[in-house]
Motif scaffolding. Structure first.
Motif, PDB file in Angstrom:
ATOM      1  N   ILE A  42    -105.835   5.053 -45.846  1.00  0.00           N
ATOM      2  CA  ILE A  42    -105.163   5.888 -44.838  1.00  0.00           C
ATOM      3  C   ILE A  42    -104.273   6.911 -45.525  1.00  0.00           C
ATOM      4  N   HIS A  43    -103.489   6.456 -46.489  1.00  0.00           N
ATOM      5  CA  HIS A  43    -102.585   7.356 -47.209  1.00  0.00           C
ATOM      6  C   HIS A  43    -103.369   8.503 -47.852  1.00  0.00           C
ATOM      7  N   LEU A  44    -104.449   8.176 -48.537  1.00  0.00           N
ATOM      8  CA  LEU A  44    -105.261   9.204 -49.190  1.00  0.00           C
ATOM      9  C   LEU A  44    -105.899  10.144 -48.171  1.00  0.00           C
ATOM     10  N   TYR A  45    -106.375   9.589 -47.053  1.00  0.00           N
ATOM     11  CA  TYR A  45    -107.002  10.392 -46.004  1.00  0.00           C
ATOM     12  C   TYR A  45    -106.001  11.390 -45.428  1.00  0.00           C
ATOM     13  N   LEU A  46    -104.785  10.894 -45.110  1.00  0.00           N
ATOM     14  CA  LEU A  46    -103.776  11.761 -44.500  1.00  0.00           C
ATOM     15  C   LEU A  46    -103.332  12.874 -45.443  1.00  0.00           C
ATOM     16  N   GLU A  47    -103.380  12.637 -46.736  1.00  0.00           N
ATOM     17  CA  GLU A  47    -103.026  13.679 -47.712  1.00  0.00           C
ATOM     18  C   GLU A  47    -103.975  14.870 -47.642  1.00  0.00           C
ATOM     19  N   THR A  48    -105.201  14.656 -47.163  1.00  0.00           N
ATOM     20  CA  THR A  48    -106.184  15.743 -47.103  1.00  0.00           C
ATOM     21  C   THR A  48    -106.042  16.586 -45.843  1.00  0.00           C
ATOM     22  N   LEU A  49    -105.220  16.141 -44.891  1.00  0.00           N
ATOM     23  CA  LEU A  49    -105.083  16.844 -43.617  1.00  0.00           C
ATOM     24  C   LEU A  49    -103.884  17.784 -43.613  1.00  0.00           C
ATOM     25  N   SER A  50    -104.000  18.844 -42.835  1.00  0.00           N
ATOM     26  CA  SER A  50    -102.853  19.731 -42.624  1.00  0.00           C
ATOM     27  C   SER A  50    -101.892  19.045 -41.651  1.00  0.00           C
ATOM     28  N   PRO A  51    -100.648  19.499 -41.575  1.00  0.00           N
ATOM     29  CA  PRO A  51     -99.710  18.914 -40.606  1.00  0.00           C
ATOM     30  C   PRO A  51    -100.237  18.973 -39.169  1.00  0.00           C
ATOM     31  N   LEU A  52    -100.894  20.058 -38.806  1.00  0.00           N
ATOM     32  CA  LEU A  52    -101.447  20.186 -37.458  1.00  0.00           C
ATOM     33  C   LEU A  52    -102.554  19.156 -37.228  1.00  0.00           C
ATOM     34  N   GLU A  53    -103.428  18.968 -38.207  1.00  0.00           N
ATOM     35  CA  GLU A  53    -104.498  17.976 -38.092  1.00  0.00           C
ATOM     36  C   GLU A  53    -103.915  16.569 -37.988  1.00  0.00           C
ATOM     37  N   ARG A  54    -102.890  16.269 -38.778  1.00  0.00           N
ATOM     38  CA  ARG A  54    -102.254  14.945 -38.704  1.00  0.00           C
ATOM     39  C   ARG A  54    -101.735  14.676 -37.308  1.00  0.00           C
ATOM     40  N   GLU A  55    -101.053  15.669 -36.742  1.00  0.00           N
ATOM     41  CA  GLU A  55    -100.502  15.514 -35.391  1.00  0.00           C
ATOM     42  C   GLU A  55    -101.613  15.286 -34.371  1.00  0.00           C
ATOM     43  N   GLU A  56    -102.694  16.049 -34.494  1.00  0.00           N
ATOM     44  CA  GLU A  56    -103.823  15.922 -33.562  1.00  0.00           C
ATOM     45  C   GLU A  56    -104.498  14.555 -33.688  1.00  0.00           C
ATOM     46  N   TYR A  57    -104.780  14.124 -34.902  1.00  0.00           N
ATOM     47  CA  TYR A  57    -105.498  12.874 -35.127  1.00  0.00           C
ATOM     48  C   TYR A  57    -104.669  11.656 -34.764  1.00  0.00           C
ATOM     49  N   LEU A  58    -103.363  11.726 -35.003  1.00  0.00           N
ATOM     50  CA  LEU A  58    -102.522  10.550 -34.807  1.00  0.00           C
ATOM     51  C   LEU A  58    -101.849  10.509 -33.449  1.00  0.00           C
ATOM     52  N   SER A  59    -102.215  11.432 -32.536  1.00  0.00           N
ATOM     53  CA  SER A  59    -101.615  11.432 -31.207  1.00  0.00           C
ATOM     54  C   SER A  59    -102.478  10.691 -30.188  1.00  0.00           C
ATOM     55  N   LYS A  60    -103.591  10.118 -30.622  1.00  0.00           N
ATOM     56  CA  LYS A  60    -104.481   9.405 -29.713  1.00  0.00           C
ATOM     57  C   LYS A  60    -103.954   8.005 -29.436  1.00  0.00           C
ATOM     58  N   GLU A  61    -104.093   7.568 -28.201  1.00  0.00           N
ATOM     59  CA  GLU A  61    -103.744   6.198 -27.849  1.00  0.00           C
ATOM     60  C   GLU A  61    -105.046   5.421 -27.708  1.00  0.00           C
ATOM     61  N   ILE A  62    -105.163   4.351 -28.469  1.00  0.00           N
ATOM     62  CA  ILE A  62    -106.364   3.527 -28.434  1.00  0.00           C
ATOM     63  C   ILE A  62    -105.960   2.138 -27.973  1.00  0.00           C
ATOM     64  N   LEU A  63    -106.585   1.674 -26.920  1.00  0.00           N
ATOM     65  CA  LEU A  63    -106.291   0.355 -26.369  1.00  0.00           C
ATOM     66  C   LEU A  63    -107.462  -0.569 -26.650  1.00  0.00           C
ATOM     67  N   THR A  64    -107.164  -1.800 -27.023  1.00  0.00           N
ATOM     68  CA  THR A  64    -108.214  -2.787 -27.224  1.00  0.00           C
ATOM     69  C   THR A  64    -107.869  -4.036 -26.447  1.00  0.00           C
ATOM     70  N   THR A  65    -108.890  -4.785 -26.103  1.00  0.00           N
ATOM     71  CA  THR A  65    -108.712  -6.048 -25.400  1.00  0.00           C
ATOM     72  C   THR A  65    -109.910  -6.929 -25.689  1.00  0.00           C
ATOM     73  N   SER A  66    -109.800  -8.169 -25.318  1.00  0.00           N
ATOM     74  CA  SER A  66    -110.915  -9.102 -25.407  1.00  0.00           C
ATOM     75  C   SER A  66    -111.279  -9.520 -23.985  1.00  0.00           C
ATOM     76  N   LEU A  67    -112.556  -9.610 -23.727  1.00  0.00           N
ATOM     77  CA  LEU A  67    -113.043 -10.041 -22.426  1.00  0.00           C
ATOM     78  C   LEU A  67    -113.896 -11.277 -22.602  1.00  0.00           C
ATOM     79  N   GLU A  68    -113.757 -12.199 -21.689  1.00  0.00           N
ATOM     80  CA  GLU A  68    -114.601 -13.378 -21.697  1.00  0.00           C
ATOM     81  C   GLU A  68    -115.786 -13.109 -20.787  1.00  0.00           C
ATOM     82  N   VAL A  69    -116.983 -13.357 -21.281  1.00  0.00           N
ATOM     83  CA  VAL A  69    -118.186 -13.126 -20.490  1.00  0.00           C
ATOM     84  C   VAL A  69    -119.045 -14.373 -20.531  1.00  0.00           C
TER      85      VAL A  69
END
Length: 72
Positions: A42-69
């Motif tokens: 992650i550290h190496l990946y973020l070093e390759t991004l511009s500040p604007l790209e970092r803000e765009e990529y890291l502003s996403k909200e990702i939700l996870t859950t487990s479902l029983e089926v």
């Protein structure tokens, strides 16, 4: 900064990736190792991004859950 990390375990070890950072993934033989490795990736990946790209990529909200089926 917080980054979402998905960790999967199989018979070969652990695999980790970041959904919002396409191509940012790592692996390890133990949970501790994969966490250390993905943090470095992650550290190496973020070093390759511009500040604007970092803000765009890291502003996403990702939700996870487990479902029983049930299988009929």
């Amino acid at each position: 900064m917080k980054v979402n990390v998905i960790i999967e375990k199989d018979k070969y070890g652990y695999y980790a990736y970041c959904p919002e950072l396409k191509g940012c993934h790592s692996q390890g033989d133990s949970l501790e190792e994969v966490l250390k490795n993905i943090k470095e990736a992650i550290h190496l990946y973020l070093e390759t991004l511009s500040p604007l790209e970092r803000e765009e990529y890291l502003s996403k909200e990702i939700l996870t859950t487990s479902l029983e089926v049930s299988i009929a």
